[in-house]
Write an enzyme that holds these catalytic residues in place. Structure first.
Site, PDB file in Angstrom:
ATOM      1  CG  HIS A  56       5.392 -87.646 -18.145  1.00  0.00           C
ATOM      2  ND1 HIS A  56       5.086 -88.974 -18.052  1.00  0.00           N
ATOM      3  CD2 HIS A  56       5.457 -87.371 -19.461  1.00  0.00           C
ATOM      4  CE1 HIS A  56       4.985 -89.480 -19.264  1.00  0.00           C
ATOM      5  NE2 HIS A  56       5.214 -88.531 -20.139  1.00  0.00           N
ATOM      6  CG  ASP A  59       4.314 -89.269 -14.651  1.00  0.00           C
ATOM      7  OD1 ASP A  59       3.172 -89.013 -15.035  1.00  0.00           O
ATOM      8  OD2 ASP A  59       5.211 -89.722 -15.391  1.00  0.00           O
ATOM      9  CG  MET A  90      14.196 -90.315 -20.014  1.00  0.00           C
ATOM     10  SD  MET A  90      12.401 -90.279 -19.682  1.00  0.00           S
ATOM     11  CE  MET A  90      11.844 -91.696 -20.636  1.00  0.00           C
ATOM     12  CD  GLU A 183       8.306 -91.870 -26.948  1.00  0.00           C
ATOM     13  OE1 GLU A 183       8.771 -91.371 -25.898  1.00  0.00           O
ATOM     14  OE2 GLU A 183       7.398 -92.720 -26.954  1.00  0.00           O
ATOM     15  CE  LYS A 185       1.054 -92.946 -29.973  1.00  0.00           C
ATOM     16  NZ  LYS A 185       0.431 -92.823 -28.643  1.00  0.00           N
ATOM     17  CD  GLU A 219       6.085 -96.369 -27.262  1.00  0.00           C
ATOM     18  OE1 GLU A 219       6.374 -95.422 -26.513  1.00  0.00           O
ATOM     19  OE2 GLU A 219       4.929 -96.822 -27.404  1.00  0.00           O
ATOM     20  CG  HIS A 222       5.232 -94.649 -30.599  1.00  0.00           C
ATOM     21  ND1 HIS A 222       5.772 -93.598 -29.905  1.00  0.00           N
ATOM     22  CD2 HIS A 222       4.224 -95.127 -29.821  1.00  0.00           C
ATOM     23  CE1 HIS A 222       5.123 -93.440 -28.764  1.00  0.00           C
ATOM     24  NE2 HIS A 222       4.186 -94.377 -28.687  1.00  0.00           N
ATOM     25  CG  ASP A 247       9.983 -95.213 -24.703  1.00  0.00           C
ATOM     26  OD1 ASP A 247      10.902 -95.166 -23.856  1.00  0.00           O
ATOM     27  OD2 ASP A 247       9.109 -94.335 -24.823  1.00  0.00           O
ATOM     28  CG  ASP A 257       0.254 -96.048 -28.041  1.00  0.00           C
ATOM     29  OD1 ASP A 257       0.997 -97.037 -28.146  1.00  0.00           O
ATOM     30  OD2 ASP A 257       0.556 -95.034 -27.406  1.00  0.00           O
ATOM     31  CG  ASP A 259       1.893 -97.874 -24.784  1.00  0.00           C
ATOM     32  OD1 ASP A 259       2.678 -97.877 -25.750  1.00  0.00           O
ATOM     33  OD2 ASP A 259       1.395 -96.842 -24.313  1.00  0.00           O
ATOM     34  CG  ASP A 289       6.347 -95.706 -22.828  1.00  0.00           C
ATOM     35  OD1 ASP A 289       5.575 -95.689 -21.844  1.00  0.00           O
ATOM     36  OD2 ASP A 289       6.240 -94.915 -23.769  1.00  0.00           O
TER      37      ASP A 289
HETATM   38  C1  GLT Z   1       2.983 -91.637 -22.960  1.00  0.00           C
HETATM   39  C2  GLT Z   1       3.369 -92.043 -24.346  1.00  0.00           C
HETATM   40  C3  GLT Z   1       4.733 -92.567 -24.400  1.00  0.00           C
HETATM   41  C4  GLT Z   1       5.802 -91.582 -24.064  1.00  0.00           C
HETATM   42  C5  GLT Z   1       5.704 -91.103 -22.677  1.00  0.00           C
HETATM   43  C6  GLT Z   1       6.725 -90.018 -22.447  1.00  0.00           C
HETATM   44  S1  GLT Z   1       4.128 -90.611 -22.222  1.00  0.00           S
HETATM   45  O1  GLT Z   1       2.804 -92.763 -22.167  1.00  0.00           O
HETATM   46  O2  GLT Z   1       2.434 -93.015 -24.802  1.00  0.00           O
HETATM   47  O3  GLT Z   1       5.027 -93.159 -25.642  1.00  0.00           O
HETATM   48  O4  GLT Z   1       7.052 -92.219 -24.180  1.00  0.00           O
HETATM   49  O5  GLT Z   1       6.208 -88.746 -22.665  1.00  0.00           O
HETATM   50 MN    MN Z   2       7.044 -94.006 -25.366  1.00  0.00          MN
HETATM   51 MN    MN Z   3       3.220 -95.880 -26.792  1.00  0.00          MN
END
Ligand code: GLT
Ligand code: MN
Ligand code: MN
Length: 391
Positions: A56, A59, A90, A183, A185, A219, A222, A247, A257, A259, A289
């Site tokens: 980002h 970042d 990206m 993306e 979510k 993702e 998500h 992702d 979430d 991750d 991600d």
């Molecule tokens: C954040 C989010 C991710 C996105 C990122 C890109 S930022 O970590 O949870 O799913 O892909 O903006």
């Molecule tokens: Mn993501």
């Molecule tokens: Mn996520």
């Protein structure tokens, strides 16, 4: 130790600066790890065999940085990329951390916030282009609501469309070689997010002025949060020619979430995903991600990153093993033979009045068709045995 599961640049694995740089803050607890210098992240990721690093805007360049600071940071980062043979496939914009985005960015009800979000994104697109990014991700972290008492969700979709149309024209006017990947979510950090799934996004893309420039960044976590099958979502995106980026991570359905490290919770689905991706001709980044558990120190972060890539490569090998297994091949061949034995009129050959007429008259042995078992139990057990390492 280096073995067949050691990643190579040609595997196209990438990580976001925000992933390995995740400090372990959560709604109930402070950071457990210090911020990571982007130059250090590039070096370590390269050593582990990753190919790309994404970011980002903030970042890399802090929100308050002066133009001079920005230029210095970018110069040092570029040097690190070239020193360590890493690329930036990206880039994206942080449109969710700053309080100005409390009620959204592109979909905020406040016109000045919507305009500021566009300004911030154009600058971040410039930064991404400068570092070579050809995919630009839009994750609308704050594009949603807790209450619909004020904003009509339909208006929010219109605002979002205006922003994406505007930014497509911006990229075209600058002559950047860049495509957008949206993306979805379903929720978090807002109560509900607009355009919550891959299906919603695909429908939205078809309403844009330049739909050919815009695709998906689905993702794993998500779609799983929404209780959906990620493999189906990715397959539909591929079928539509819209898988621009992906992702990879893991997630338990119905939770926050998470991750998690790729493959750590749903190995069977992750295996089927890798098999799908590898067989699809998808040539883009395999982006993780995800982040290390909050229990970890920096060592744990690198164990996490290594684990994501290693698991992907193990699944890739298992997918080949499954597809080459003589028993699997025999079973699939038998199923296919029977599935394809019908030679009468059908939809695949396209419509004609003659086909329709013939189909209306076609005789079917419905009782025999209905009685046929599919043998998926056998096939799935073979899949499990490959996955569990006994075949
Ligand atoms: C954040 C989010 C991710 C996105 C990122 C890109 S930022 O970590 O949870 O799913 O892909 O903006
Ligand atoms: Mn993501
Ligand atoms: Mn996520």
């Amino acid at each position: 130790m280096s073995d067949q599961y050691t990643p190579q640049k040609s595997d196209k694995f990438s990580f976001g600066l925000w992933t390995v740089g995740n400090v372990g803050r959560d709604p109930f607890g402070d950071p457990v790890r210090p911020p990571m210098d982007p130059v250090h992240a590039v070096r370590k990721l390269s050593e582990l065999g990753a190919w790309g690093v994404n970011f980002h805007d903030n970042d890399l360049v802090p929100f308050e940085a002066s133009p001079q600071e920005r230029d210095r940071i970018v110069r040092e980062f570029k040097q690190a990329l070239s020193d360590h043979g890493m690329v930036v496939p990206m880039a994206t914009t942080n449109l969710f951390t700053h309080p100005v985005f409390r009620d959204g960015a592109f979909t905020s009800s406040d016109a000045s916030v919507r305009a500021f979000a566009l300004q911030k994104t154009m600058r971040a697109i410039d930064l991404g282009a400068e570092l070579g990014a050809t995919t630009y991700v839009f994750w609308g972290g704050r594009e949603g609501s807790e209450t619909d008492a004020y904003r009509n969700p339909g208006d929010a979709v219109k605002y979002f469309r205006d922003a994406i149309n505007f930014l497509c024209e911006y990229v075209r006017s600058q002559g950047y070689d860049m495509r957008f990947a949206l993306e979805p979510k379903p929720n978090e950090p807002r109560g509900d997010l607009y355009l919550p799934t891959v299906g919603h996004m695909l429908a939205f893309i078809s309403t844009l002025e330049h739909p050919e420039m815009v695709g998906l960044n689905p993702e794993f976590a998500h779609e799983t949060m929404a209780g959906l099958n990620f493999v189906h979502a990715v397959a539909q995106a591929i079928e539509a020619g819209k898988l621009f980026h992906i992702d990879l991570n893991d997630q338990v359905m119905g939770r926050y979430d998470q991750d998690f490290r790729f493959g750590s919770e749903n190995p069977k689905r992750a295996f089927l995903l890798v098999r799908l991706l590898e067989g699809s001709g998808y040539d883009g980044p395999r982006h993780f991600d995800a982040h290390a558990y909050r229990t970890e120190d920096e060592e744990g972060v690198w164990a996490f990153a290594r684990g994501c890539m290693r698991t992907y490569l193990i699944f890739r090998e298992k997918a080949r093993k499954f597809d080459d297994d003589p028993e699997v091949r025999g079973l699939i061949a038998e199923l296919r033979k029977q599935d394809e034995s019908y030679s009468g009129p059908d939809a695949h050959s396209g419509y004609s009045d003659q086909t329709a007429g013939a189909l209306k008259e076609q005789e079917f042995d419905v009782a025999a068709m209905a009685a046929r078992g599919r043998r998926y139990e056998e096939l799935d057990q073979l899949l499990m045995e490959v996955l569990l390492g006994v075949r």
